[in-house]
Design an enzyme around this catalytic site. Structure first.
Site, mmCIF file in Angstrom:
data_model
loop_
_atom_site.group_PDB
_atom_site.id
_atom_site.type_symbol
_atom_site.label_atom_id
_atom_site.label_comp_id
_atom_site.label_asym_id
_atom_site.label_seq_id
_atom_site.Cartn_x
_atom_site.Cartn_y
_atom_site.Cartn_z
ATOM 1 N N GLY A 177 39.663 84.999 37.862
ATOM 2 C CA GLY A 177 39.128 84.375 36.649
ATOM 3 C C GLY A 177 40.193 84.284 35.574
ATOM 4 O O GLY A 177 39.917 84.329 34.375
ATOM 5 N N GLN A 207 38.145 83.128 29.502
ATOM 6 C CA GLN A 207 38.489 83.658 28.168
ATOM 7 C C GLN A 207 38.914 85.123 28.203
ATOM 8 O O GLN A 207 39.807 85.526 27.461
ATOM 9 C CB GLN A 207 37.410 83.375 27.132
ATOM 10 C CG GLN A 207 35.994 83.737 27.486
ATOM 11 C CD GLN A 207 35.183 84.077 26.248
ATOM 12 O OE1 GLN A 207 35.644 83.914 25.124
ATOM 13 N NE2 GLN A 207 33.971 84.553 26.456
ATOM 14 N N GLY A 238 40.432 86.464 30.794
ATOM 15 C CA GLY A 238 41.760 86.341 31.401
ATOM 16 C C GLY A 238 42.823 86.028 30.361
ATOM 17 O O GLY A 238 43.916 86.623 30.357
ATOM 18 N N ARG A 250 24.954 83.680 34.822
ATOM 19 C CA ARG A 250 23.539 83.373 35.040
ATOM 20 C C ARG A 250 23.233 81.989 34.492
ATOM 21 O O ARG A 250 23.437 81.719 33.307
ATOM 22 C CB ARG A 250 22.663 84.410 34.340
ATOM 23 C CG ARG A 250 21.189 84.312 34.700
ATOM 24 C CD ARG A 250 20.374 85.265 33.849
ATOM 25 N NE ARG A 250 20.584 86.649 34.251
ATOM 26 C CZ ARG A 250 19.692 87.358 34.954
ATOM 27 N NH1 ARG A 250 18.559 86.820 35.333
ATOM 28 N NH2 ARG A 250 19.931 88.613 35.271
ATOM 29 N N VAL A 284 34.994 93.551 36.429
ATOM 30 C CA VAL A 284 34.538 93.235 35.075
ATOM 31 C C VAL A 284 33.406 92.206 35.134
ATOM 32 O O VAL A 284 32.468 92.247 34.351
ATOM 33 C CB VAL A 284 35.716 92.698 34.229
ATOM 34 C CG1 VAL A 284 35.249 92.236 32.846
ATOM 35 C CG2 VAL A 284 36.804 93.763 34.093
ATOM 36 N N GLY A 285 33.511 91.272 36.074
ATOM 37 C CA GLY A 285 32.545 90.170 36.177
ATOM 38 C C GLY A 285 31.153 90.677 36.485
ATOM 39 O O GLY A 285 30.957 91.517 37.367
ATOM 40 N N ASP A 319 31.349 99.322 26.729
ATOM 41 C CA ASP A 319 30.162 99.975 26.174
ATOM 42 C C ASP A 319 30.545 101.301 25.511
ATOM 43 O O ASP A 319 30.057 101.642 24.435
ATOM 44 C CB ASP A 319 29.139 100.218 27.289
ATOM 45 C CG ASP A 319 28.873 98.947 28.080
ATOM 46 O OD1 ASP A 319 28.393 97.977 27.484
ATOM 47 O OD2 ASP A 319 29.190 98.918 29.291
ATOM 48 N N HIS A 329 26.010 98.730 33.720
ATOM 49 C CA HIS A 329 26.496 97.907 32.610
ATOM 50 C C HIS A 329 25.481 96.792 32.384
ATOM 51 O O HIS A 329 25.617 95.685 32.900
ATOM 52 C CB HIS A 329 27.880 97.322 32.892
ATOM 53 C CG HIS A 329 28.240 96.256 31.893
ATOM 54 N ND1 HIS A 329 28.503 96.545 30.575
ATOM 55 C CD2 HIS A 329 28.332 94.916 31.998
ATOM 56 C CE1 HIS A 329 28.749 95.414 29.931
ATOM 57 N NE2 HIS A 329 28.645 94.416 30.765
HETATM 58 P P1 NAX Z 1 34.810 82.556 31.666
HETATM 59 O O1 NAX Z 1 33.704 81.689 32.153
HETATM 60 O O2 NAX Z 1 35.545 82.205 30.432
HETATM 61 O O3 NAX Z 1 35.901 82.704 32.816
HETATM 62 C C1 NAX Z 1 35.559 82.984 34.136
HETATM 63 C C2 NAX Z 1 36.656 82.398 35.013
HETATM 64 O O4 NAX Z 1 36.430 82.836 36.352
HETATM 65 C C3 NAX Z 1 36.676 80.875 35.035
HETATM 66 O O5 NAX Z 1 37.979 80.425 34.734
HETATM 67 C C4 NAX Z 1 36.274 80.546 36.464
HETATM 68 O O6 NAX Z 1 36.927 79.377 36.953
HETATM 69 C C5 NAX Z 1 36.751 81.781 37.199
HETATM 70 N N1 NAX Z 1 36.129 82.010 38.501
HETATM 71 C C6 NAX Z 1 34.846 81.757 38.880
HETATM 72 N N2 NAX Z 1 34.670 82.055 40.160
HETATM 73 C C7 NAX Z 1 35.841 82.510 40.628
HETATM 74 C C8 NAX Z 1 36.289 82.956 41.893
HETATM 75 N N3 NAX Z 1 35.467 82.985 42.951
HETATM 76 N N4 NAX Z 1 37.573 83.365 42.013
HETATM 77 C C9 NAX Z 1 38.405 83.317 40.963
HETATM 78 N N5 NAX Z 1 38.047 82.889 39.742
HETATM 79 C C10 NAX Z 1 36.780 82.492 39.580
HETATM 80 O O7 NAX Z 1 34.183 84.009 31.569
HETATM 81 P P2 NAX Z 1 34.728 85.294 30.750
HETATM 82 O O8 NAX Z 1 34.212 85.230 29.359
HETATM 83 O O9 NAX Z 1 36.188 85.426 30.974
HETATM 84 O O10 NAX Z 1 33.923 86.470 31.466
HETATM 85 C C11 NAX Z 1 34.161 86.820 32.815
HETATM 86 C C12 NAX Z 1 33.118 87.803 33.304
HETATM 87 O O11 NAX Z 1 33.158 89.011 32.559
HETATM 88 C C13 NAX Z 1 31.676 87.316 33.189
HETATM 89 O O12 NAX Z 1 31.010 87.612 34.412
HETATM 90 C C14 NAX Z 1 31.096 88.149 32.087
HETATM 91 O O13 NAX Z 1 29.706 88.323 32.206
HETATM 92 C C15 NAX Z 1 31.837 89.436 32.306
HETATM 93 N N6 NAX Z 1 31.855 90.398 31.182
HETATM 94 C C16 NAX Z 1 31.791 91.715 31.488
HETATM 95 C C17 NAX Z 1 31.841 92.701 30.533
HETATM 96 C C18 NAX Z 1 31.788 94.152 30.890
HETATM 97 O O14 NAX Z 1 31.768 94.980 29.974
HETATM 98 N N7 NAX Z 1 31.753 94.568 32.156
HETATM 99 C C19 NAX Z 1 31.916 92.344 29.090
HETATM 100 C C20 NAX Z 1 32.449 90.967 28.846
HETATM 101 C C21 NAX Z 1 31.955 89.927 29.812
HETATM 102 O O15 NAX Z 1 30.685 89.496 29.412
#
Ligand code: NAX
Length: 328
Positions: free
Chosen positions: A11, A15, A17, A92, A129-130, A159, A187
């Protein structure tokens, strides 16, 4: 001079990243003596934007950055990886049920687990993280049978950091005055930020607060719903703070946590505190010799027990759902 450490970031064009990569390349992930090579993994539509980020990384002329490679194939992306930050996930969508979300993410984290198993370095450490982070980590782990299970972790450090600041503001103390705070469980909105074992300048934090109504009706929901509050205010989800927490998690995992304190991380349960073995759940943890260890022997009162159980129950349900889908 030391050999570069291979850090894979999925990813990478997103953002988080964008907030993460510059800090890794500047030395904040592993320290000022450790050179890094970045391996950016994206889906094909994300590759061009990742190339743009790589151009900017080049333009920083970071002395520790020894190379950047960009991939849209997980097998290549995780080849030789020592550290993997799994940030990219399926968000989601409208009308998506939790089962649909878990299934869609299974389509990402299963092949990534397989690729880690096939080609990552022997010392691979994985931080997911995702979202849904805990269960995504469980899926990846299940498809990497040759990697020690403990190398798969999920992030609750954001958190934890959110809770530190809420408490510091309430008591008008500095972050440095607070120790031994814990995030338990998932989380998600069910997470339990625990002040009953935390210390403020050596005194019990819950006693220092001495305000159960604040703790239940203000502190816990503020921490648990902070992600939504950020979206509401910023028009976008937490990014720099999430990247910061990922840096904290990996930095402490590799370099250790300070004596006399602990932090929070979601790691595979060994059954401690009644959390079913194998679930990737957040615990009070220290890092020693490059390994997370669950802090043992804390007394859990009835209030904390019910909060921990509720969050762990959600993890059990997520695990049962991905089991039915054949993902674990
Ligand atoms: P973005 O949508 O800005 O970026 C996600 C990126 O991942 C995109 O560039 C997309 O092309 C890429 N991607 C999708 N599928 C992929 C795959 N199979 N292989 C490689 N890349 C792939 O999201 P962003 O704001 O950067 O957030 C990323 C994730 O972090 C989300 O799932 C979000 O829910 C999660 N978070 C987790 C947090 C935590 O505390 N654990 C907090 C922050 C965030 O909400």
């Amino acid at each position: 001079s030391t050999a570069p450490v291979n850090v894979t970031v999925t990813g990478a064009a997103g953002q988080i990243g964008y907030a993460l990569l510059f800090r890794i390349a500047s030395g904040q992930l592993l320290g000022a003596d450790t050179p890094v090579k970045l391996r950016l993994l994206e889906i094909p539509q994300g590759v061009k934007a990742a190339e743009g980020t790589a151009m900017e990384l080049d333009d920083c002329a970071f002395p520790l950055l020894r190379g950047i490679d960009i991939f849209d194939d997980p097998r290549q992306g995780f080849e030789g990886a020592n550290i993997a930050l799994l940030v990219g996930a399926r968000p989601r969508g409208k009308g998506m049920e939790r089962g649909d979300l878990l299934e869609a993410n299974g389509g990402i984290f299963k092949p990534q687990g397989e690729a880690i198993n096939a080609g990552a370095a022997d010392d691979i450490r994985v931080l997911v993280v995702g979202n849904p982070a805990n269960t995504n980590a469980l899926i990846a782990q299940n498809h990497a049978p040759d990697v020690p299970a403990e190398r798969f972790t999920a992030m609750t450090r954001l958190d934890h950091n959110r809770a530190l600041t809420q408490l510091a503001k309430k008591l008008d103390v500095s972050i440095n005055d607070i120790k031994k705070l814990t995030i338990w469980g998932n989380h998600s909105a069910t997470q339990y930020p625990d002040l009953f074992h935390a210390e403020v300048n050596g005194a019990n934090a819950a006693q220092a607060v001495n305000d159960q109504a604040w703790l239940e009706n203000d502190f816990i929901p503020t921490v648990a719903k902070r992600g939504a509050a950020i979206i509401e205010a910023r028009g976008a989800s937490s990014a720099a703070s999430a990247a910061n927490a990922a840096i904290d998690h990996v930095h402490d995992w590799v370099n250790g946590t300070p004596e006399g304190d602990w932090t929070s991380a979601a790691i595979p349960s060994d059954g401690s505190y009644g959390v079913p073995e194998g679930l990737i759940s957040s615990f009070p943890v220290v890092s020693r010799n490059g390994r997370w260890e669950i802090v043992q022997g804390l007394e859990i009162d009835e209030f904390s027990r019910s909060r921990i159980d509720a969050s762990v129950q959600e993890l059990v349900e997520e695990r049962d759902t991905v089991r039915k889908l054949g993902l674990v």
